[in-house]
Scaffold this active site. Sequence first.
Site, mmCIF file in Angstrom:
data_model
loop_
_atom_site.group_PDB
_atom_site.id
_atom_site.type_symbol
_atom_site.label_atom_id
_atom_site.label_comp_id
_atom_site.label_asym_id
_atom_site.label_seq_id
_atom_site.Cartn_x
_atom_site.Cartn_y
_atom_site.Cartn_z
ATOM 1 N N GLY A 9 35.609 11.508 144.241
ATOM 2 C CA GLY A 9 35.539 12.733 144.150
ATOM 3 C C GLY A 9 34.079 13.407 144.125
ATOM 4 N N ARG A 39 40.414 16.588 145.689
ATOM 5 C CA ARG A 39 41.235 17.137 146.921
ATOM 6 C C ARG A 39 42.300 18.241 146.428
ATOM 7 N NH1 ARG A 39 45.045 15.056 150.303
ATOM 8 N NH2 ARG A 39 45.022 12.835 148.971
ATOM 9 N N GLN A 42 42.599 23.631 143.105
ATOM 10 C CA GLN A 42 42.909 25.053 143.906
ATOM 11 C C GLN A 42 42.095 25.942 143.769
ATOM 12 O OE1 GLN A 42 46.905 25.778 142.814
ATOM 13 N NE2 GLN A 42 47.928 23.792 143.476
ATOM 14 N N GLY A 44 38.955 26.909 142.484
ATOM 15 C CA GLY A 44 37.524 27.157 143.195
ATOM 16 C C GLY A 44 36.464 26.798 142.384
ATOM 17 N N GLU A 113 39.357 34.354 137.068
ATOM 18 C CA GLU A 113 40.323 33.457 136.417
ATOM 19 C C GLU A 113 40.044 33.755 134.874
ATOM 20 O OE1 GLU A 113 40.425 29.544 137.653
ATOM 21 O OE2 GLU A 113 40.061 30.128 139.938
ATOM 22 N N HIS A 224 46.796 22.313 131.197
ATOM 23 C CA HIS A 224 46.917 23.331 132.055
ATOM 24 C C HIS A 224 48.127 24.274 131.866
ATOM 25 C CE1 HIS A 224 46.751 26.259 135.686
ATOM 26 N NE2 HIS A 224 45.700 25.737 135.754
ATOM 27 N N ARG A 268 42.645 28.687 128.225
ATOM 28 C CA ARG A 268 43.877 27.774 128.968
ATOM 29 C C ARG A 268 44.371 27.449 127.525
ATOM 30 N NH1 ARG A 268 41.702 24.542 133.922
ATOM 31 N NH2 ARG A 268 41.857 26.057 135.436
ATOM 32 N N HIS A 329 45.814 17.972 132.259
ATOM 33 C CA HIS A 329 45.275 18.685 133.293
ATOM 34 C C HIS A 329 43.909 17.941 133.452
ATOM 35 C CE1 HIS A 329 44.125 21.198 136.924
ATOM 36 N NE2 HIS A 329 43.116 21.673 135.961
ATOM 37 N N GLU A 353 34.269 14.011 135.281
ATOM 38 C CA GLU A 353 35.359 14.250 134.330
ATOM 39 C C GLU A 353 35.209 13.104 133.428
ATOM 40 O OE1 GLU A 353 39.322 15.056 135.495
ATOM 41 O OE2 GLU A 353 40.170 14.847 133.489
ATOM 42 N N ARG A 364 37.666 23.432 128.564
ATOM 43 C CA ARG A 364 36.778 23.905 129.766
ATOM 44 C C ARG A 364 37.207 25.255 130.162
ATOM 45 N NH1 ARG A 364 37.799 23.110 134.960
ATOM 46 N NH2 ARG A 364 39.732 21.863 134.779
ATOM 47 N N LEU A 370 34.460 21.565 139.344
ATOM 48 C CA LEU A 370 33.907 21.288 140.660
ATOM 49 C C LEU A 370 32.430 21.512 140.526
ATOM 50 C CD1 LEU A 370 36.452 22.660 143.510
ATOM 51 C CD2 LEU A 370 36.127 20.274 142.695
#
Length: 505
Positions: A9, A39, A42, A44, A113, A224, A268, A329, A353, A364, A370
Amino acid sequence: MRVLVVGSGIAGLTCALEASARHDVTVVTKAGVADGATRWAQGGVAVVWDADGAAAGDSVAAHVADTLAAGDGLCDPSAVELLCSEGPAAVADLVRRGVAFDRRGEAYARATEAAHSAARVLHVDGDATGAAVEAALVESLRRSGVTVLEHTAVADLVVRDGAVVGVRTARGAEIAADAVVLATGGAGHLYPFTTNPAVATGDGLAAALRAGAVVGDLEMYQFHPTMLAVPGGSLVSEAVRGEGAVLRDADGRRFMLDVDPRAELAPRDVVARAIARRMAEQGGAPVVLDATALGAEHLARRFPGLTAQCAAHGLDWGRVPVPVAPAAHYWMGGVRTDLDGRTSLPGLLAVGEVARTGVHGANRLASSSLLEGAVFGTRCARALDLPRREPDVVDVDVVALGGGTEPLSRPDLQAVMWQGAGLVRDAAGLAAAAATLDAAVAAPGDDVVTALEDRNLLDLARALVAGATAREESRGAHHRSDAPGHAPGPARAVLLVAKGEVAPC
Ligand code: SIN
């Protein structure tokens, strides 16, 4: 130096690419090179980015403050400082490698977010950031001369004279290395509901645990809030709530308004627990995410992947709210590292991770995974040229692995974890989970890789439950109904090592 990077990753590939200029690098990965969790990302990349000269009304200090607040007292402030201050350079490297972040006119588009005090999330093709990042890194890898071994599962680390000197694959081959970098991601399949891909079974963390590495914060598993609650459903990005979508219960009420002043954009852990509570109150039925006010046209443009996902399940989310529920998640805990990815075992580094740098603490912040992979992947590559880390003295608890005889299937293990070590825990539930797990042996798998994954999940489940039992307080993602609130005094990490000699897989 022969460097073996396990996992492909963003963290592993960034480290491999950065290291390849100076070292002989091989990437080993369990499935195809692009089959990991990156991948699937979502939302960003959250970063204070001013490359377009646009006044963001944001600052690194604000990003640091948001990350620390979400982490609920358990972050290592120096790790957070590095993440946020080195983030822009790491994102510039992604741009250089071909990641084309979305723009609005000349300026970069920045999304909001949960728990971010400013709009700072860069994205690609709306909701396809991870796919774009992975594609760019894989393309760079193909041009780099790095050797890639796909479909090669790592079973264990090879340790000689106290140092890691390579890995043993699931099929029994040994690959020697001067340094092994674990970048194997998380283990969402500890739970029956997860946003993670099938490969996320914690293989690197389990191997490190069996090899005697110090691990930490394993009780901190992030759920999540919104996975599409239909068979085969996947993540519904937090960015959808960032754009203005709201959560409603079975009566159509916007219940988050009663829970937190930030409502759907609370951290979250707060939103996920509130959804779980509301679901329990309404007989287990999912709540709904109502994005209808955003309009079908806007949703299709801003979230093309999610629009297609909803349509594939027969849902028209521009017109009708869609069912959502929390799901496992991201693992904040992992192999304990210093700020350069060096673990307690000489020759072993960890990044992304699988690592516990202290950057996320107990929870987090959205869209920072990312960023973590990019920043710490680079740092980890540079650390290969640093002297080996001096062992430090830490206070550790021990966890026993192995010894059980009752076959436990993966679905049964997942049910035990959801029930006893899910979103809300207590001492009795954790003790019941520990008793089942201690008595268990992984049921024989259909093939060598599945058997390895099942063994890894069992070892990790035991360690997570041990961590959750040791932390007699509620903090971030770890919520104990029998110990609400923080324990007095400063937050401390729960660190673990495996007890005694642990049989390799
Ligand atoms: C999301 O898009 O909600 C997930 C991104 C993340 O986990 O940071």
